[in-house]
Design a protein around this motif. Structure first.
Motif, mmCIF file in Angstrom:
data_model
loop_
_atom_site.group_PDB
_atom_site.id
_atom_site.type_symbol
_atom_site.label_atom_id
_atom_site.label_comp_id
_atom_site.label_asym_id
_atom_site.label_seq_id
_atom_site.Cartn_x
_atom_site.Cartn_y
_atom_site.Cartn_z
ATOM 1 N N PHE A 94 -18.656 67.100 5.556
ATOM 2 C CA PHE A 94 -19.022 67.640 4.247
ATOM 3 C C PHE A 94 -17.971 67.310 3.180
ATOM 4 C CE2 PHE A 94 -18.486 71.098 1.170
ATOM 5 C CZ PHE A 94 -19.739 71.110 0.572
ATOM 6 N N GLY A 95 -18.439 66.783 2.053
ATOM 7 C CA GLY A 95 -17.571 66.561 0.903
ATOM 8 C C GLY A 95 -16.583 65.418 1.037
ATOM 9 N N ILE A 96 -16.703 64.649 2.109
ATOM 10 C CA ILE A 96 -15.726 63.573 2.353
ATOM 11 C C ILE A 96 -16.223 62.257 1.752
ATOM 12 C CG2 ILE A 96 -14.595 62.190 4.134
ATOM 13 C CD1 ILE A 96 -13.472 65.011 3.870
ATOM 14 N N ASN A 97 -15.377 61.643 0.980
ATOM 15 C CA ASN A 97 -15.665 60.307 0.474
ATOM 16 C C ASN A 97 -15.363 59.312 1.587
ATOM 17 O OD1 ASN A 97 -16.280 61.250 -2.185
ATOM 18 N ND2 ASN A 97 -14.075 61.512 -2.532
ATOM 19 N N LYS A 98 -16.390 58.674 2.092
ATOM 20 C CA LYS A 98 -16.227 57.795 3.239
ATOM 21 C C LYS A 98 -15.326 56.601 2.903
ATOM 22 C CE LYS A 98 -19.290 59.950 5.893
ATOM 23 N NZ LYS A 98 -20.626 59.409 6.139
ATOM 24 N N PRO A 99 -14.456 56.216 3.827
ATOM 25 C CA PRO A 99 -13.582 55.051 3.595
ATOM 26 C C PRO A 99 -14.388 53.775 3.422
ATOM 27 C CG PRO A 99 -12.861 56.334 5.506
ATOM 28 C CD PRO A 99 -14.206 56.847 5.131
ATOM 29 N N GLU A 100 -13.858 52.864 2.615
ATOM 30 C CA GLU A 100 -14.517 51.582 2.413
ATOM 31 C C GLU A 100 -14.195 50.637 3.567
ATOM 32 O OE1 GLU A 100 -13.799 49.802 -1.325
ATOM 33 O OE2 GLU A 100 -14.421 51.567 -2.487
ATOM 34 N N LYS A 101 -15.186 49.846 3.921
ATOM 35 C CA LYS A 101 -15.000 48.878 5.001
ATOM 36 C C LYS A 101 -14.079 47.761 4.557
ATOM 37 C CE LYS A 101 -17.638 46.209 8.381
ATOM 38 N NZ LYS A 101 -18.988 45.828 8.857
ATOM 39 N N ALA A 102 -13.167 47.370 5.433
ATOM 40 C CA ALA A 102 -12.229 46.295 5.116
ATOM 41 C C ALA A 102 -12.977 45.002 4.826
ATOM 42 C CB ALA A 102 -11.263 46.096 6.279
ATOM 43 N N LYS A 103 -12.512 44.272 3.851
ATOM 44 C CA LYS A 103 -13.164 43.025 3.458
ATOM 45 C C LYS A 103 -12.494 41.845 4.143
ATOM 46 C CE LYS A 103 -14.481 44.921 -1.034
ATOM 47 N NZ LYS A 103 -14.348 44.797 -2.504
ATOM 48 N N GLY A 104 -13.238 40.746 4.187
ATOM 49 C CA GLY A 104 -12.686 39.531 4.793
ATOM 50 C C GLY A 104 -13.354 39.219 6.106
ATOM 51 N N ASN A 135 -19.287 69.271 -2.736
ATOM 52 C CA ASN A 135 -20.644 68.847 -3.043
ATOM 53 C C ASN A 135 -21.544 70.081 -3.083
ATOM 54 O OD1 ASN A 135 -23.348 67.885 -2.852
ATOM 55 N ND2 ASN A 135 -22.610 65.955 -1.993
ATOM 56 N N ALA A 136 -21.830 70.553 -4.283
ATOM 57 C CA ALA A 136 -22.576 71.800 -4.443
ATOM 58 C C ALA A 136 -23.987 71.700 -3.882
ATOM 59 C CB ALA A 136 -22.627 72.191 -5.919
ATOM 60 N N GLU A 137 -24.612 70.537 -4.027
ATOM 61 C CA GLU A 137 -25.981 70.357 -3.530
ATOM 62 C C GLU A 137 -26.037 70.450 -2.012
ATOM 63 O OE1 GLU A 137 -29.542 66.983 -3.629
ATOM 64 O OE2 GLU A 137 -27.786 66.763 -4.919
ATOM 65 N N GLU A 138 -25.101 69.762 -1.336
ATOM 66 C CA GLU A 138 -25.053 69.831 0.115
ATOM 67 C C GLU A 138 -24.663 71.226 0.584
ATOM 68 O OE1 GLU A 138 -25.967 67.542 2.394
ATOM 69 O OE2 GLU A 138 -26.707 66.427 0.666
ATOM 70 N N ALA A 139 -23.772 71.882 -0.172
ATOM 71 C CA ALA A 139 -23.358 73.238 0.182
ATOM 72 C C ALA A 139 -24.554 74.182 0.174
ATOM 73 C CB ALA A 139 -22.293 73.727 -0.789
ATOM 74 N N LYS A 140 -25.430 74.040 -0.813
ATOM 75 C CA LYS A 140 -26.603 74.913 -0.900
ATOM 76 C C LYS A 140 -27.531 74.716 0.297
ATOM 77 C CE LYS A 140 -28.817 77.915 -3.597
ATOM 78 N NZ LYS A 140 -29.326 77.531 -4.914
#
Length: 987
Positions: free
Chosen positions: A98-108, A140-145
């Motif tokens: 919940f509320g976590i900004n997922k890490p970006e995948k390494a490029k290359g 994330n208020a929407e997900e919290a609800k």
């Protein structure tokens, strides 16, 4: 990166300004709310085992200050009457993103072998204990609800990335608060998994066994680092040591991974809380032995769409049984006292949470256990047992207000309070209209039945036996009921409007079809009868099939037991100096061969008439890849740290098929992706047993080496890893053996040496404590490896494949190596162009110990026929050819003192054949391991009939489910990958 760390505290401080009571106010007059909120006349579920009927509790500053059947109510209190309502502690989801900004995948492109992306941290990017969920969190208020509607007030969230994933945070779902209000703990637990980080392109590990080895080495390094032995700073190891005291939560993806995670934890004295699969009932005893609390997702599988009979044939019995059994999983765990917690994780639709929870209750889950799994159990795991999951003085005011029993389908959750802050979900003051009424209208008496939820009722209207079409709307205490004419030939409507002031009587006006208005009355005559619970269960549940061992096709109803047998009048292939004995008895007692001879006394043994049949020792496959979840750890040029014992797959159907081919023992070998592969596992094929019970007890230790095209990566075009040439392969061996000798010296002279699992394994080879089985083809490389071994004063135990062994048999004899080869494989790649079917015979005649192996799950169940080819190609005697798949592989594996021949005192690993064992027409009728029958042709026929019966029953259940409105998924034909040395896992 530095800017991010500097800005984050500032941002969080700004967000939480309003929550800090000690901050100055510049907005005018500063006042403090000292009122209490008192909730009265409720049925209060204090905890799963304690209920206060008609109780009250007081809340101030987000906490409960008083609770009981009678409490002192402060004068400055706001009272809320909850008569007829129930109150529960809000639920806790211990596993969330919940509320976590997922890490970006390494490029290359490509995957470098060692290039770590971070300086000052551990060498492997997939070890990230320094990660803190707080740095990636955004409420994330929407997900919290959505979560609040399901009853949750707190979530334990984390960054789902890496093998060691760092610390999570405990968050209250307070949509009106600030981050300062919501964060209950910024270091609530440490999270782990077997999954690599998406933020790194670093290749190692490429397999689950590599992930397990990496975890072990990391724990060893953290301990070594904690003792001040490192000359450099490692922020990752410091974080790992800092997190040791936290709850350790381990994410697994299937049942076998649960045991694998627990195995690593046990080795280091760590008791993980393990995220499970929902199928734990399949391996109940193993699960119980972990002593782990399980986090169980309520994500039941969908029924298969089996309407098409052709496609239905491809449905896996295991998948069908899992659909059938999954709803009963929690009940089975509870009845076996296995602790578990519930999570919404993996549920795409939040509404399915309660639906599936109620389904689990229908299948026997006790409501108290369900509530415990959502409240007190997760609170205790997180060390929050006095603050969360209960309603007591001093606990956070996290609670639900419901219309009744939460575990009733019709119950409405009105409000979800978090830290004393109210979230309104439904109007709890709405009058529940449910009931049976007599509606008086225009001199007629209608039967009106109202059902459904209080805020969304449904009406059914009859005039006598005639059903009247109706539509009911209910908003803000106003009811609107539209009635069609009872006379279907007329298009007439009557509109009834009433303001609801009583549950017992509805009064209002009716607007007739011509626009005139008259009064109407509807008097309540009775409540809606609840369905009989037993009838309800019968209507909504299906017969649950029993678990088999394993829980799939050809699984046993119960595990076979060791028995005593007397085989009478058999042709016995002893593989000893006694040769082949005609019309001979063999007595088996207590898992051992007790006697061989004529007219033996059976005693209490079961007598088997073996007249006209042949009894042999079990076939042994020196080179196999069946029963493995992974084969290659290809991320490094040496994988000596990994072990095939970690990845035994007891559910591989090839185990059963091999037993049907007379195979009793195999060496599960690592693949040939690297010069120094992983440690082997010698297995007895005890179908239906736990993975750990397959391991051949007290067997010698082996490791896989490899030469040729595979290790220099010719077959998959990689340029990211050394070696790339055959010359480089030789240097890998020389380098590692030299390093191992240096490591040995370090161990002798430095008591604070850093333990290295890889070096420990290679040192075992040098010290003749571990044997080498080497993948090989070309004579030049065979010569090379023997010379390297001799240089470091050890010997290669076995050259496997060895298709040019006939060219160097004399040198192998002098070196002391054995040979395990194919009977007649050739031309499947360039380096086998000189292979000949006379290879085995030539090496045997040169004095080598020769075995025929499979390296293939199909060939392995026909090794008796493979052995027979040496009779044709090389004129080997039948008796010696039979030894190629029995006694000789036992000698190569150094277990010939226990198996490989029939002699008194040896283990009773034997096979009864319908005819000559080298004949293509003969079948294995019984296959025994240590006196236990793991394959029997008669039992096999019974199992086939049972498969048909179960699939027929499950097909019927799935069709009924689909007809009842259940969502289904299509049947897909699963093509099981055939695994050999070259197989690379996508991991």
């Amino acid at each position: 990166m530095k800017l991010k760390f500097l800005l984050l505290p500032v941002l969080l401080t700004c967000m939480s300004l309003q929550a800090q009571e000690y901050f100055p106010s510049n907005s005018g007059v500063k006042t403090t709310n000292t009122n209490y909120t008192v909730f009265e006349n409720a049925k209060i579920h204090v905890d799963p085992n304690t209920i206060i009927e008609n109780g009250s509790f007081a809340v101030k500053d987000g906490k409960i200050t008083a609770i009981g059947s009678s409490i002192n109510i402060p004068k400055n209190s706001v009272k809320i009457d909850l008569k007829g309502k129930e109150v529960y502690p809000s639920f806790i989801d211990i596993y969330s993103e919940f509320g976590i900004n997922k890490p970006e995948k390494a490029k290359g492109g490509g995957e470098p072998q060692y290039d770590a992306s971070r300086e000052g941290y551990y060498w492997n990017d997939h070890i990230r204990p320094e990660t803190n969920a707080l740095e990636s969190f955004s409420f994330n208020a929407e997900e919290a609800k959505k979560l609040q509607k399901s009853g949750f007030g707190v979530v334990n969230t984390h960054v789902p990335d890496g093998i060691i994933r760092g610390t999570g945070m405990l968050v209250a779902l307070n949509t009106d608060g600030t981050e300062g209000d919501r964060i209950l703990s910024d270091r609530s637990a440490q999270y782990l998994s077997f999954e690599k980080s998406v933020q790194s392109r670093q290749s190692y590990p490429t397999s689950i066994m590599g992930a397990m080895a990496l975890l072990r080495q990391t724990y060893l390094d953290a301990s070594w680092y904690a003792n001040g032995n490192s000359k450099t700073k490692d922020l990752a190891l410091e974080a790992l040591n800092r997190n040791k005291g936290l709850t350790q939560i381990f994410k697994t993806d299937d049942l076998l991974e649960v045991m694998r995670a627990d195995k690593v934890g046990d080795e280091f004295g760590i008791q993980y809380v393990i995220f499970g699969s929902g199928y734990e009932l399949e391996k109940l005893e193993e699960i119980k032995a972990t002593n782990a609390a399980l986090i169980v997702p309520l994500n039941f599988p969908k029924a298969l769409d089996v309407e098409d009979p052709y496609l239905a044939n491809f449905a896996s019995l295991q998948d069908m049984k899992r659909w059938n059994q999954a709803p009963s999983n929690l009940s089975v765990l509870a009845s076996n006292n296995i602790p578990f917690l519930l999570t919404t994780y993996s549920l795409k639709d939040g509404d399915n949470f309660k639906t599936n929870l109620l389904k689990a209750i229908e299948y026997g889950l006790d409501k108290k256990k369900a509530l415990e799994a959502l409240t007190t159990a997760p609170a205790k795991i997180l060390g929050q047992e006095n603050k969360l999951g209960v309603l007591k003085v001093g606990s956070w005011a996290n609670f639900l207000i419901t219309s009744g029993d939460f575990f009733d389908k019709e119950t409405v959750v009105y409000e979800n309070w978090t830290k004393g802050n109210r979230t309104l979900l439904e109007d709890m003051n709405i009058t529940n209209l449910a009931g049976n009424y007599q509606l008086q209208l225009q001199g007629e008496t209608y039967d009106l039945t109202i059902t459904g939820k209080p805020d969304a009722p449904k009406a059914e209207v009859k005039l006598g036996e005639t059903k009247v079409t109706s539509k009911l709307a209910y908003t803000d205490s106003w009811m609107n009921l539209l009635l069609s004419s009872p006379d279907s030939t007329k298009t007439e409507f009557t509109r009834l409007v009433a303001r609801i002031t009583s549950k017992e009587k509805i009064q209002g006006k009716a607007i007739l079809n011509d626009g005139s208005e008259i009064a109407f009355t509807a008097n309540k005559t009775s409540e809606i009868e609840k369905k009989d619970e037993k009838k309800k269960d019968k209507d909504t549940t299906h017969e649950v099939l029993p678990v088999s061992f394993p829980n799939m096709a050809y699984g046993f109803k119960s595990m076979p037991k060791q028995e005593n047998f007397l085989f009478k009048n058999a042709t016995v292939w002893t593989n000893t100096n006694d040769g082949i004995l005609e019309n001979t008895d063999v007595l088996i007692k207590n898992g051992k061969i007790s006697g061989i001879g004529k007219n033996l006394n059976a005693g209490n043994a079961k007598v088997i008439d073996a007249t006209g049949k042949h009894l042999t020792s079990g076939i042994i496959d020196e080179h196999s890849h069946i029963a493995g979840s992974a084969i290659n750890e290809a991320g490094q040029n040496s994988s000596a740290e990994v072990s095939m014992e970690d990845v035994i797959d007891p559910n591989d159907i090839n185990i059963y098929r091999n037993l049907a081919g007379g195979v009793t023992t195999v060496q599960l070998l690592h693949g040939s992706a690297n010069p120094i592969g992983g440690r082997s596992a010698i297995l007895r094929l005890k179908w239906g047993s736990a993975a750990k019970d397959y391991i051949f007890q007290n067997s010698p230790k082996f490791i896989k080496f490899a030469l040729g095209e595979n290790v220099k990566q010719s077959n998959w075009g990689s340029t990211n890893r050394f070696p790339q040439t055959r010359m480089g392969v030789e240097q890998v061996f020389t380098d590692y053996f030299s390093r191992a000798r240096n490591y040995e010296q370090e161990k002798r002279t430095n008591k604070n040496f850093r333990k290295d699992i890889e070096m420990e394994t290679i040192l075992e080879i040098l010290n003749a404590e571990r044997f080498v089985s080497s993948h090989s083809y070309i004579q030049s490389e065979i010569n090379m490896l023997m010379k390297v071994a001799e240089k470091f004063d050890f010997r290669i135990n076995t050259f496997t494949h060895i298709l040019e062994g006939y060219k160097v048999a004399d040198k192998m004899k002098e070196h002391g190596a054995g040979a395990s080869t194919f009977s007649d494989w050739w031309a499947y790649k360039y380096e086998v162009k000189d292979a000949i079917p006379y290879n085995a015979a030539i090496m045997h005649n040169a004095g080598l110990t020769v075995a025929i192996n499979s390296d293939d799950p199909e060939m392995s169940r026909r090794l008796n026929q493979e052995a027979a080819k040496s009779v044709k190609y090389g004129n080997i005697s039948e008796e010696e050819a039979w030894k190629f798949v029995t006694l000789n592989p036992a000698k190569l594996l150094h277990i010939d003192d226990r198996v490989g021949s029939i002699a008194p005192g040896k283990d009773a690993d034997v096979v009864l054949w319908s005819g000559h064992p080298l004949s293509i027409y003969s079948k294995a009728e019984k296959t025994l391991i240590e006196g236990t029958v793991y394959f029997d042709t008669q039992v096999d026929q019974e199992l086939r009939a049972e498969i048909t019966r179960q699939k027929s029953l499950l097909t019927k259940q799935m069709l009924e489910a689909k007809n009842g409105g259940a969502k289904t998924k299509p049947v897909t034909k699963e093509e099981k990958q055939l695994i050999d040395c070259n197989t690379l896992e996508i991991y």
